[in-house]
Scaffold this motif. Structure first.
Motif, PDB file in Angstrom:
ATOM      1  N   SER A   1       0.826  -1.191   0.000  1.00 16.21           N
ATOM      2  CA  SER A   1       0.000   0.000   0.000  1.00 16.21           C
ATOM      3  C   SER A   1       0.868   1.253   0.000  1.00 16.21           C
ATOM      4  CB  SER A   1      -0.931  -0.005   1.202  1.00 16.21           C
ATOM      5  OG  SER A   1      -0.184   0.162   2.375  1.00 16.21           O
ATOM      6  N   ALA A   2       0.281   2.334  -0.417  1.00 18.24           N
ATOM      7  CA  ALA A   2       1.009   3.600  -0.485  1.00 18.24           C
ATOM      8  C   ALA A   2       1.372   4.103   0.902  1.00 18.24           C
ATOM      9  CB  ALA A   2       0.182   4.633  -1.226  1.00 18.24           C
ATOM     10  N   SER A   3       0.556   3.805   1.894  1.00 17.69           N
ATOM     11  CA  SER A   3       0.864   4.272   3.248  1.00 17.69           C
ATOM     12  C   SER A   3       2.107   3.582   3.805  1.00 17.69           C
ATOM     13  CB  SER A   3      -0.333   4.059   4.165  1.00 17.69           C
ATOM     14  OG  SER A   3      -0.625   2.690   4.288  1.00 17.69           O
ATOM     15  N   VAL A   4       2.314   2.320   3.481  1.00 19.04           N
ATOM     16  CA  VAL A   4       3.520   1.612   3.926  1.00 19.04           C
ATOM     17  C   VAL A   4       4.742   2.216   3.258  1.00 19.04           C
ATOM     18  CG1 VAL A   4       4.725  -0.594   3.861  1.00 19.04           C
ATOM     19  CG2 VAL A   4       2.316  -0.522   4.477  1.00 19.04           C
ATOM     20  N   THR A   5       4.641   2.498   1.973  1.00 19.46           N
ATOM     21  CA  THR A   5       5.755   3.099   1.247  1.00 19.46           C
ATOM     22  C   THR A   5       6.076   4.488   1.800  1.00 19.46           C
ATOM     23  OG1 THR A   5       5.081   1.891  -0.719  1.00 19.46           O
ATOM     24  CG2 THR A   5       6.598   3.721  -1.034  1.00 19.46           C
ATOM     25  N   ARG A   6       5.047   5.269   2.086  1.00 20.27           N
ATOM     26  CA  ARG A   6       5.263   6.595   2.669  1.00 20.27           C
ATOM     27  C   ARG A   6       5.871   6.488   4.066  1.00 20.27           C
ATOM     28  NH1 ARG A   6       0.131   8.269   0.126  1.00 20.27           N
ATOM     29  NH2 ARG A   6      -0.849   7.367   1.960  1.00 20.27           N
ATOM     30  N   GLY A   7       5.439   5.508   4.840  1.00 18.03           N
ATOM     31  CA  GLY A   7       6.004   5.309   6.170  1.00 18.03           C
ATOM     32  C   GLY A   7       7.476   4.947   6.120  1.00 18.03           C
ATOM     33  N   ILE A   8       7.846   4.061   5.205  1.00 17.93           N
ATOM     34  CA  ILE A   8       9.245   3.671   5.045  1.00 17.93           C
ATOM     35  C   ILE A   8      10.076   4.863   4.591  1.00 17.93           C
ATOM     36  CG2 ILE A   8      10.782   2.294   3.593  1.00 17.93           C
ATOM     37  CD1 ILE A   8       8.728   0.021   3.848  1.00 17.93           C
ATOM     38  N   THR A   9       9.547   5.642   3.666  1.00 17.75           N
ATOM     39  CA  THR A   9      10.260   6.827   3.195  1.00 17.75           C
ATOM     40  C   THR A   9      10.402   7.853   4.315  1.00 17.75           C
ATOM     41  OG1 THR A   9       9.409   6.464   0.972  1.00 17.75           O
ATOM     42  CG2 THR A   9      10.266   8.657   1.461  1.00 17.75           C
ATOM     43  N   GLY A  10       9.343   8.056   5.088  1.00 14.19           N
ATOM     44  CA  GLY A  10       9.395   9.011   6.189  1.00 14.19           C
ATOM     45  C   GLY A  10      10.399   8.610   7.253  1.00 14.19           C
ATOM     46  N   LEU A  11      10.433   7.325   7.597  1.00 12.68           N
ATOM     47  CA  LEU A  11      11.398   6.865   8.593  1.00 12.68           C
ATOM     48  C   LEU A  11      12.827   6.988   8.075  1.00 12.68           C
ATOM     49  CD1 LEU A  11       9.478   3.773   9.959  1.00 12.68           C
ATOM     50  CD2 LEU A  11      10.076   5.832  11.235  1.00 12.68           C
ATOM     51  N   SER A  12      13.037   6.727   6.792  1.00 11.42           N
ATOM     52  CA  SER A  12      14.369   6.888   6.212  1.00 11.42           C
ATOM     53  C   SER A  12      14.805   8.343   6.248  1.00 11.42           C
ATOM     54  CB  SER A  12      14.382   6.386   4.765  1.00 11.42           C
ATOM     55  OG  SER A  12      14.077   5.020   4.708  1.00 11.42           O
ATOM     56  N   LEU A  13      13.890   9.257   5.925  1.00  9.87           N
ATOM     57  CA  LEU A  13      14.224  10.682   5.957  1.00  9.87           C
ATOM     58  C   LEU A  13      14.459  11.171   7.384  1.00  9.87           C
ATOM     59  CD1 LEU A  13      11.805  12.070   3.240  1.00  9.87           C
ATOM     60  CD2 LEU A  13      14.281  11.781   3.082  1.00  9.87           C
ATOM     61  N   TRP A  14      13.698  10.634   8.345  1.00 14.97           N
ATOM     62  CA  TRP A  14      13.907  10.994   9.746  1.00 14.97           C
ATOM     63  C   TRP A  14      15.306  10.589  10.194  1.00 14.97           C
ATOM     64  CZ3 TRP A  14      11.159   8.296  14.410  1.00 14.97           C
ATOM     65  CH2 TRP A  14      11.411   9.010  15.579  1.00 14.97           C
ATOM     66  N   TRP A  15      15.731   9.391   9.791  1.00 14.22           N
ATOM     67  CA  TRP A  15      17.068   8.923  10.142  1.00 14.22           C
ATOM     68  C   TRP A  15      18.137   9.797   9.486  1.00 14.22           C
ATOM     69  CZ3 TRP A  15      21.177   6.605   7.425  1.00 14.22           C
ATOM     70  CH2 TRP A  15      22.165   6.044   8.229  1.00 14.22           C
ATOM     71  N   LEU A  16      17.898  10.171   8.235  1.00  8.75           N
ATOM     72  CA  LEU A  16      18.869  11.016   7.543  1.00  8.75           C
ATOM     73  C   LEU A  16      18.946  12.418   8.140  1.00  8.75           C
ATOM     74  CD1 LEU A  16      18.246  10.037   3.822  1.00  8.75           C
ATOM     75  CD2 LEU A  16      20.315   9.653   5.150  1.00  8.75           C
ATOM     76  N   ALA A  17      17.857  12.914   8.696  1.00 12.56           N
ATOM     77  CA  ALA A  17      17.830  14.254   9.270  1.00 12.56           C
ATOM     78  C   ALA A  17      18.324  14.293  10.712  1.00 12.56           C
ATOM     79  CB  ALA A  17      16.412  14.811   9.203  1.00 12.56           C
ATOM     80  N   SER A  18      18.569  13.158  11.323  1.00  9.91           N
ATOM     81  CA  SER A  18      18.998  13.122  12.721  1.00  9.91           C
ATOM     82  C   SER A  18      20.306  13.858  12.984  1.00  9.91           C
ATOM     83  CB  SER A  18      19.103  11.677  13.204  1.00  9.91           C
ATOM     84  OG  SER A  18      17.838  11.099  13.224  1.00  9.91           O
TER      85      SER A  18
END
Length: 127
Positions: A21-38
């Motif tokens: 689903s698109a929500s899973v893909t968005r969640g994975i992308t959001g968590l990846s960006l959160w890690w990159l912004a840490s």
């Protein structure tokens, strides 16, 4: 009678393709960006914390929020992302979050080691 094997969001039961689903893909992308912004959150937290010499409560709060956002991104983002990627059966995302977790673990170990050496007493001083 129509077959249910190609319905969106379901697997065929025999190892066939699984639509994500698109929500899973968005969640994975959001968590990846959160890690990159840490790292940026850590740097901003230190800049805001050191530059607010008058101890304004608002900037103290901003510094604390940025610090905890950075810590959460380093610790929680790889763990939650790995769990989501595992449950949604996405191999590339699992690999990415496993690597992110290993890098985070190494960074935390180096930070703790630095902290230990920074807290040692200088020669000739009593602590």
């Amino acid at each position: 009678m129509p077959s249910d094997s190609f319905a969106p969001g379901r697997s065929t039961g025999t190892g066939g393709p699984l639509t994500v689903s698109a929500s899973v893909t968005r969640g994975i992308t959001g968590l990846s960006l959160w890690w990159l912004a840490s790292p940026a959150a850590f740097v901003l937290a230190s800049v805001v914390g050191l530059s607010s010499r008058d101890r304004d409560p608002f900037w103290e709060l901003v510094s604390v929020v940025l610090l905890w956002s950075g810590i959460g991104g380093v610790v929680a983002a790889p763990a939650v992302g790995l769990l989501i990627a595992y449950r949604s059966r996405q191999r590339p995302a699992r690999r990415r979050f496993a690597i992110m977790g290993a890098v985070s673990l190494a960074a935390c170990a180096l930070a703790l080691l630095f902290w230990e050496f920074a807290m040692e007493c200088a020669p000739g001083q009593t602590c």
